[in-house]
Design an enzyme around this catalytic site. Structure first.
Site, mmCIF file in Angstrom:
data_model
loop_
_atom_site.group_PDB
_atom_site.id
_atom_site.type_symbol
_atom_site.label_atom_id
_atom_site.label_comp_id
_atom_site.label_asym_id
_atom_site.label_seq_id
_atom_site.Cartn_x
_atom_site.Cartn_y
_atom_site.Cartn_z
ATOM 1 C CG ASP A 166 -6.511 5.325 -1.388
ATOM 2 O OD1 ASP A 166 -6.961 5.565 -2.534
ATOM 3 O OD2 ASP A 166 -6.384 6.207 -0.527
ATOM 4 C CB THR A 195 -3.167 31.093 19.659
ATOM 5 O OG1 THR A 195 -3.476 32.433 20.044
ATOM 6 C CG2 THR A 195 -3.222 30.987 18.145
ATOM 7 C CG ASP A 210 -1.707 1.260 1.408
ATOM 8 O OD1 ASP A 210 -1.895 1.980 0.412
ATOM 9 O OD2 ASP A 210 -2.144 1.530 2.546
ATOM 10 C CB ILE A 211 2.413 3.243 -2.656
ATOM 11 C CG1 ILE A 211 3.177 1.960 -2.985
ATOM 12 C CG2 ILE A 211 3.310 4.471 -2.746
ATOM 13 C CD1 ILE A 211 4.400 1.727 -2.153
ATOM 14 N N GLY A 212 0.893 4.888 0.194
ATOM 15 C CA GLY A 212 0.088 6.052 0.525
ATOM 16 C C GLY A 212 0.840 7.347 0.302
ATOM 17 C CG ASN A 213 -1.113 10.840 -0.781
ATOM 18 O OD1 ASN A 213 -0.619 10.875 -1.899
ATOM 19 N ND2 ASN A 213 -2.426 10.766 -0.589
ATOM 20 C CE LYS A 267 -0.496 2.073 6.943
ATOM 21 N NZ LYS A 267 -1.896 2.061 7.446
ATOM 22 C CE1 TYR A 318 -16.950 7.900 -6.385
ATOM 23 C CE2 TYR A 318 -15.358 7.907 -8.168
ATOM 24 C CZ TYR A 318 -15.856 8.462 -7.008
ATOM 25 O OH TYR A 318 -15.254 9.587 -6.485
ATOM 26 N N GLY A 337 -9.544 6.343 -6.507
ATOM 27 C CA GLY A 337 -8.265 5.924 -5.941
ATOM 28 C C GLY A 337 -8.301 4.458 -5.544
#
Length: 242
Positions: free
Chosen positions: A95, A171, A6-9, A13, A86, A93
């Site tokens: 993912d 703040t 799993d190549i995420g931003n 993984k 869809y 995506g």
């Protein structure tokens, strides 16, 4: 053994599964290198692998995997154990596809809203007919914190952390309250909207930021780790069996 990548931003993984579905090991990296993959292939006998990529990765990884085993690159054209409803599946995506499959396997034949909390907040809905209908995409926690600092003159960049208050008395606290509580109310709003239309809705929370948010959400939720990884295994298993 089956291999999921799993190549995420933000994170990348690797999951190793027995063909029966038992998760043997999961590894998380900022970047998966050929060296790390070779070590994995030396450790396990991998017969099939699946790659899901929304972030950038070393293109030599594909060739390396194909030299060792059969590789499936996940896309909207991949045979799936759910049906995609869809309108623009080619823009969906991978993912999100894996997340929806993982959720449908977690709660088969039920109405499920799966919420990924990572770089973005991604809601994906699967109905009780195992049909993926779509969902929503919004900025994640870190993205909102950075935006407040970037688009103003005086607001600081605040470090992300869990909170247990609504009224910010500084703040920093005000920014964290606005971002963390705002996202929690956002998820609650989506969940209540879906629940009005779809009875017995299950809401699944997953992703790296789930822990910072789950206590702030006033709606029954099921926190599940590594849902995309589990979904990738299910897709690969379905593909191999088919």
């Amino acid at each position: 053994m089956y291999l999921t990548i799993d190549i995420g931003n933000t994170l990348q993984k690797i999951g190793v599964f027995e063909p029966t579905g038992r998760l043997v090991e999961i590894r998380k990296y900022r970047r998966i290198t050929p060296c790390r993959l070779r070590q994995l292939f030396n450790q396990y006998t991998i017969t099939n692998a699946i790659l899901c990529a929304v972030g950038k990765y070393d293109p030599t990884l594909e060739k390396l995997i194909q030299e060792q085993c059969s590789l499936l690159i996940l896309s909207a054209d991949t045979p799936l154990p759910i049906t995609l409803r869809y309108d623009t599946p080619q823009t969906l995506g991978p993912d999100r596809i894996a997340n929806a499959v993982g959720a449908s396997k977690r709660f088969p034949h039920q109405n499920i809203l799966s919420v990924q909390l990572g770089s973005c907040i991604v809601c994906d809905f699967v109905n009780d007919k195992n049909e993926y209908l779509g969902g929503s995409i919004a900025p994640g926690i870190k993205m909102r914190l950075k935006a407040l600092q970037h688009y103003t003159r005086k607001l600081p960049l605040v470090k992300q952390k869990s909170i247990d208050y609504v009224i910010g008395k500084s703040t920093e606290q005000s920014i964290l309250s606005g971002v963390i509580n705002g996202i929690a109310y956002e998820i609650e709003g989506f969940a209540n909207h879906y629940a009005q239309k779809y009875p017995d809705l299950k809401v699944v929370l997953t992703g790296g930021d789930a822990e910072d948010l789950q206590k702030s959400i006033n709606f029954p939720i099921f926190a599940t780790q590594n849902l995309v990884t589990l979904g990738l295994y299910e897709i690969l298993h379905f593909y191999v069996e088919k």
